[in-house]
Motif scaffolding. Structure first.
Motif, PDB file in Angstrom:
ATOM      1  N   SER A  22     -12.956   0.727   6.577  1.00  0.00           N
ATOM      2  CA  SER A  22     -12.414   1.925   5.933  1.00  0.00           C
ATOM      3  C   SER A  22     -12.364   3.129   6.867  1.00  0.00           C
ATOM      4  O   SER A  22     -11.554   4.040   6.669  1.00  0.00           O
ATOM      5  CB  SER A  22     -13.220   2.268   4.672  1.00  0.00           C
ATOM      6  OG  SER A  22     -12.953   1.321   3.658  1.00  0.00           O
ATOM      7  N   ASN A  23     -13.213   3.160   7.902  1.00  0.00           N
ATOM      8  CA  ASN A  23     -13.201   4.272   8.860  1.00  0.00           C
ATOM      9  C   ASN A  23     -12.705   3.839  10.236  1.00  0.00           C
ATOM     10  O   ASN A  23     -12.921   4.547  11.226  1.00  0.00           O
ATOM     11  CB  ASN A  23     -14.603   4.870   8.987  1.00  0.00           C
ATOM     12  CG  ASN A  23     -15.081   5.477   7.690  1.00  0.00           C
ATOM     13  OD1 ASN A  23     -14.324   6.126   6.971  1.00  0.00           O
ATOM     14  ND2 ASN A  23     -16.355   5.273   7.369  1.00  0.00           N
ATOM     15  N   HIS A  59      -7.266   2.601   3.261  1.00  0.00           N
ATOM     16  CA  HIS A  59      -7.643   3.644   4.213  1.00  0.00           C
ATOM     17  C   HIS A  59      -6.458   4.139   5.039  1.00  0.00           C
ATOM     18  O   HIS A  59      -6.359   5.329   5.328  1.00  0.00           O
ATOM     19  CB  HIS A  59      -8.764   3.152   5.130  1.00  0.00           C
ATOM     20  CG  HIS A  59      -8.471   1.886   5.853  1.00  0.00           C
ATOM     21  ND1 HIS A  59      -8.257   0.680   5.200  1.00  0.00           N
ATOM     22  CD2 HIS A  59      -8.341   1.612   7.182  1.00  0.00           C
ATOM     23  CE1 HIS A  59      -8.020  -0.259   6.086  1.00  0.00           C
ATOM     24  NE2 HIS A  59      -8.064   0.275   7.293  1.00  0.00           N
ATOM     25  N   HIS A  88      -9.359   5.837  -3.581  1.00  0.00           N
ATOM     26  CA  HIS A  88      -8.302   6.849  -3.466  1.00  0.00           C
ATOM     27  C   HIS A  88      -7.571   6.974  -4.800  1.00  0.00           C
ATOM     28  O   HIS A  88      -6.411   6.565  -4.927  1.00  0.00           O
ATOM     29  CB  HIS A  88      -7.335   6.464  -2.346  1.00  0.00           C
ATOM     30  CG  HIS A  88      -8.009   6.125  -1.052  1.00  0.00           C
ATOM     31  ND1 HIS A  88      -8.560   7.080  -0.221  1.00  0.00           N
ATOM     32  CD2 HIS A  88      -8.251   4.924  -0.465  1.00  0.00           C
ATOM     33  CE1 HIS A  88      -9.095   6.489   0.825  1.00  0.00           C
ATOM     34  NE2 HIS A  88      -8.926   5.187   0.705  1.00  0.00           N
TER      35      HIS A  88
END
Length: 210
Positions: A22-23, A59, A88
């Motif tokens: 996700s990052n 992401h 989100h």
């Protein structure tokens, strides 16, 4: 690898995948630069929203949104779509197949396929690119990320989730050209320390109608 087996494989690893990746864009400066260029071109063409095809946990869709695009995600995995919606909630995420997108002709200004076609068997990939061409507006752009190697023919590789394929940039560019796209740019880089394969991107455009 067929779509049902790919869906099952990603459903099974969805929480771990989201935790690990996700990052990931924070560690990928070249990819961030390409995404920024893609976003600028889509905004300039003003031809419609962007579909992040194979969006996973959302992401990259969120990153496109942060770049000023109207973006939504599509993924084969229902578990990935659930996680994307949770992470989100202000963005749209749909379950669907890249071989039969639930979209009208010519409605998109851009398509991002960020390593989402790598599990598609080579014989099925032309149909995927034809579907991309169908839903993209004239003047729209596609940014395609993929695994690459030295072999001019597609080659099976042992991806950690499920069977995947390496392609040469020339071979994929030829397929995209056959589907009606014109190449704008390409980028290839060596694997980082935690990666197993070389990676590449192709940026292509659907020509304007005469």
């Amino acid at each position: 690898m067929t779509e049902p087996s790919t869906k099952a494989a990603y459903d099974a690893v969805a929480p771990l995948y989201a935790e690990l990746f996700s990052n990931v864009l924070e560690t990928l400066p070249l990819e961030r630069a390409l995404l920024a260029t893609f976003a600028e071109l889509v905004r300039a063409s003003n031809t419609g929203p962007v579909a992040d095809i194979g969006c996973g946990p959302g992401h990259v869709t969120a990153h496109l949104h942060s770049l000023g695009l109207t973006a939504f995600g599509v993924d084969l995995s229902s578990e990935m779509v659930t996680l994307a919606r949770q992470a989100h909630p202000d963005l749209r995420f749909d379950e669907g197949s890249m071989t039969a997108l639930d979209l009208a002709d010519g409605v998109l200004g851009g398509i991002l396929a960020f390593f989402s076609t790598i599990h598609t068997p080579p014989r099925h990939l032309p149909a995927v690119f034809t579907e991309f061409e169908r839903v993209l507006a004239p003047g729209g752009h596609v940014l395609l990320g993929f695994l690459t190697g030295d072999d001019p023919l597609p080659r099976e590789v042992d991806h950690k989730v499920t069977l995947a394929y390496q392609w040469s940039p020339d071979s994929l560019a030829d397929l995209l050209c056959q589907a009606g796209f014109s190449e704008i740019a390409r980028m290839q880089r060596e694997p980082y320390e935690n990666e197993r394969f070389r990676q590449a991107h192709l940026l292509v455009r659907k020509p304007q109608e005469p």
